[in-house]
Design an enzyme around this catalytic site. Structure first.
Site, short mmCIF file in Angstrom:
data_model
loop_
_atom_site.label_atom_id
_atom_site.label_comp_id
_atom_site.label_asym_id
_atom_site.label_seq_id
_atom_site.Cartn_x
_atom_site.Cartn_y
_atom_site.Cartn_z
N GLU A 259 1.24 -0.57 -5.07
CA GLU A 259 0.18 0.42 -5.30
C GLU A 259 0.86 1.76 -5.56
OE1 GLU A 259 -3.38 3.09 -3.66
OE2 GLU A 259 -1.69 2.56 -2.39
N ASP B 182 0.83 -1.21 0.00
CA ASP B 182 0.00 0.00 0.00
C ASP B 182 0.87 1.27 0.00
OD1 ASP B 182 -2.66 1.27 0.46
OD2 ASP B 182 -1.67 1.94 2.29
C1 GLC Z 1 -4.01 3.49 -0.38
C2 GLC Z 1 -5.40 2.92 -0.27
C3 GLC Z 1 -6.34 3.95 0.23
C4 GLC Z 1 -5.85 4.47 1.57
C5 GLC Z 1 -4.38 4.91 1.50
C6 GLC Z 1 -3.78 5.13 2.85
O1 GLC Z 1 -3.94 4.49 -1.31
O2 GLC Z 1 -5.80 2.39 -1.51
O3 GLC Z 1 -7.64 3.44 0.35
O4 GLC Z 1 -6.63 5.55 1.98
O5 GLC Z 1 -3.58 3.94 0.87
O6 GLC Z 1 -3.39 3.95 3.46
#
Ligand code: GLC
Length: 682
Positions: free
Chosen positions: A370, A328
């Site tokens: 991500e 993430d």
């Molecule tokens: C990522 C997740 C999102 C979250 C962020 C903070 O972008 O997809 O939903 O708010 O991380 O952890």
């Protein structure tokens, strides 16, 4: 299994001790027996001795196989470890200059390897032998919230047959680790990396679920939120009590001088729902860095203790049977004053180390990064062919450009974007999707749009108006996200079905509009399945779930419009999938056909040749794929009118894969919002 093998070893030791003991007793008894000669006793003693010898031999044999197995296991570890040691050490020492912490890390790699169960080690070996296993055309993912989908983990396990019916063999379980209600950011504020949220189950339930998935050849993905912990995490609590050791795991400042300096260069993630990058803690008299929500405290990866402990958490979770770790918010994990604190080179060092660590301990596990950024920032997260980082990355710009195309009925920017992706090395695997749990940020190629007279701000405004259904002959429904009154910027939230017009047509009971909306929804999926990589569905999209506005009644969610597309799975509607007269039946049936085509046609493998085709019509996108003698071309009409794709594919005869009709792909009439998948048959 790790514990079973330890039990076995303990048992063997205990039996040897027992046997030794017996040997002593019989020797004593034998001495005594020279005095009292009793044939009966002699017999039973001989028998006992015989039994003892047999037992000792058995124990010894068992120990030998145990130790042989142990040696074999160790050899596997040592082979992997030695392969990577130099590089890992080099990277670690370069970042941390700390030999003893490195030694501790290595010891723990072995510990986690030892603890990994036999089944998972079997998967590791199989995938090590076939490292391209995830690049074939049979992968189809679905992301789901455990509670929305089936209440809890056990519920998900009971629904595996449904997921199989969806042709899904990879499920992304949205954040399920311990978090505090009201301060959870949808679970992305983790309070304990080793505990499942009570309402969702336990770690044992997770292990049961992953084992049940593996029996069905299904992969399980989870989020590893490594940029921050929740303020309710043990470390944060201790830091809050002023414990320096724990404060050093975060970014603490006793005045605003440095935070202000950071604010000059660091953009904001949630400009309206959580402005700024620091939070003042009056009880501690300190600021703490919080790039996301104020209760999500950024971890300080300059501290090797943070890196080591987070790697142990990662391996602990991998050992629960997780196949895909979604890292993430990975671009944010390293901070330097005077920079944007995004994508710094140390982030890549850390991701590379993570890749090495997983290849040593759990090589079946894939890393999914991500990186919600423009393409030139995303691609470096694949690393290089010799030094790979992530196995997979989100195809985020393509996703955003797809919706831009929906709103403009002009495929030129999308074509350009697909050409960029098609030009990348085939080793790179993208995760393709139409919608996910987050908002759509309009990260488009504004340089190109500018040449068409589209300014960034005005175009974003148009897109947001279009998808709210207030501009440009739109049938979409949805809501803005983090609309920033200062910059005029905003992102957008809604489900695929609502954005395609299904919600509006249903509300207005307009059958013709519904037919069109369904056709478009299916066409967008057909186009998405044709992209190179792994397609991932958003749970509910397979039955065209529309926006859920009930989040506004929940004070913990009301400020966050992403909940509009995080509604509960409607099982009553899911029961209609067998009825082709229903919206659900139509969508489910059509997607099912496409999924089966994708899995059976080898041109859909991730490493096939792929290209775009000029159609000389702004509304129609043309795509081609070729692999090992098989060629498939696709045409997708993004406009509400029947249009002609001015193509001239005369290299052979083509068949419409869906209808079986022979088609000449020359000046092809593509119905409004419709598509073709054409396969060259000779
Ligand atoms: C990522 C997740 C999102 C979250 C962020 C903070 O972008 O997809 O939903 O708010 O991380 O952890």
């Amino acid at each position: 299994m790790g514990s079973r093998s330890t039990r076995k070893k303990k048992k063997a030791v205990a039996r040897r001790a027992a046997a030794e003991n017996l040997k002593v007793q019989t020797k004593q008894e034998a001495e005594e027996q020279t005095v009292q000669v009793d044939p009966e006793v002699m017999d039973s003693e001989a028998q006992a001795e015989e039994e003892t010898r047999a037992e000792a031999a058995e124990v010894q044999a068992e120990e030998e196989t145990d130790s042989q197995n142990q040696d074999k296991r160790d050899r596997v570890f040592v082979r992997r470890f030695e392969k990577h040691l130099d590089e890992l050490k080099w990277l670690y020492i370069e970042l941390y200059e700390n030999d003893s912490m490195f030694a501790e890390l290595c010891d723990n790699l072995y510990r986690f390897y030892e603890e990994r169960n036999k089944e998972l080690k079997g998967i590791d070996s199989a995938r090590e032998a076939d490292p391209n296993w995830y690049k074939s055309n049979d992968m189809l993912g679905m992301m789901l919230y455990i509670d929305n989908f089936a209440g809890n983990m056990k519920g998900v396990q009971e629904k595996l047959d449904y997921l199989e019916k969806c042709n899904v063999n990879y499920i992304h379980l949205m954040p399920f680790l311990d978090t505090v209600e009201g301060r959870s950011d949808g679970g992305y504020a983790v309070a304990d990396f080793r505990k499942v949220q009570e309402k969702l189950g336990t770690m044992e339930d997770l292990e049961d679920l992953t084992a049940a998935c593996h029996k069905k050849n299904m992969n399980v993905c989870m989020d590893f939120v490594m940029n921050h912990t929740s303020q309710d995490h043990e470390w944060a609590k201790r830091a809050r009590q002023g414990d320096g050791e724990y404060m050093s795991r975060y970014f603490f400042f006793n005045n605003d001088t440095i935070p202000k300096m950071y604010e000059q260069t660091v953009p904001q993630v949630f400009p309206t729902t959580a402005p700024g990058n620091f939070t003042w803690l009056p009880d501690v008299g300190h600021f703490v860095m919080t790039s996301f929500y104020p209760y999500q405290w950024d971890l300080n990866y300059k501290n090797p203790r943070v890196f080591n402990e987070m790697m142990y958490n990662f391996l602990y979770l991998a050992n629960k049977g997780i196949d895909i770790i979604r890292i993430d918010a990975v671009p944010y994990i390293w901070k330097e004053l005077g920079t944007q604190c995004r994508n710094l080179k140390q982030v890549h060092t850390i991701v590379r180390m993570m890749r090495i660590i997983s290849e040593i301990v759990c090589p079946s596990v894939l890393l999914l990064g991500e990186v919600v950024m423009e393409p030139e920032k995303v691609v470096p997260y694949f690393g290089t062919v010799e030094k790979p980082e992530c196995h997979m990355l989100y195809n985020v710009t393509t996703m955003a450009t797809t919706w831009h195309t929906v709103a403009t009925r002009d495929v030129s920017l999308l074509k350009k974007q697909l050409d960029i992706v098609n030009g990348l090395p085939k080793e790179y695997v993208f995760l393709n999707y139409l919608r996910c749990h987050d908002d759509i940020g309009w990260g488009l190629d504004y340089g190109t749009l500018m040449t068409e007279g589209k300014g960034e701000r005005s175009h974003k405004q148009y897109l947001n108006d279009y998808f709210q259904g207030i501009a440009g002959e739109s049938n979409s429904r949805g809501e803005l996200y983090n609309a920033d009154p200062v910059s005029g910027d905003a992102r957008f939230c809604a489900t695929t079905a609502s954005m395609c017009g299904i919600e509006k047509a249903g509300f207005e009971q307009d059958a013709a509009a519904m037919e069109r909306a369904i056709r478009f929804d299916v066409t967008l999926h057909a186009y998405m399945f044709m992209q190179s990589g792994i397609p991932v569905l958003y749970s509910g999209d397979e039955i065209a779930q529309v926006n859920d506005y009930t989040y506004k009644e929940d004070s913990n969610k009301a400020d966050d419009s992403r909940y509009i597309h995080r509604g509960r799975m409607n099982w009553e509607n899911a029961a209609k999938t067998n009825d082709p007269s229903t919206v659900e039946g139509k969508i489910f049936g059509s997607l099912g056909k496409l999924e089966k085509i994708r899995k059976s046609e080898k041109a859909f493998v991730s490493y096939a040749d792929s290209w775009t085709i000029d159609t000389w019509d702004a509304g129609i996108l043309g795509m081609g794929r070729y692999y090992d003698g098989d060629k498939i071309i696709g045409f997708f009409n993004f406009s509400e009118n029947d249009r002609i794709a001015w193509v001239n594919e005369t290299d052979g005869i083509y068949e419409d894969i869906l209808t079986g009709q022979i088609v000449q792909p020359v000046a092809l009439n593509v119905p409004a919002y419709g598509f073709y998948y054409l396969k060259k048959i000779n």
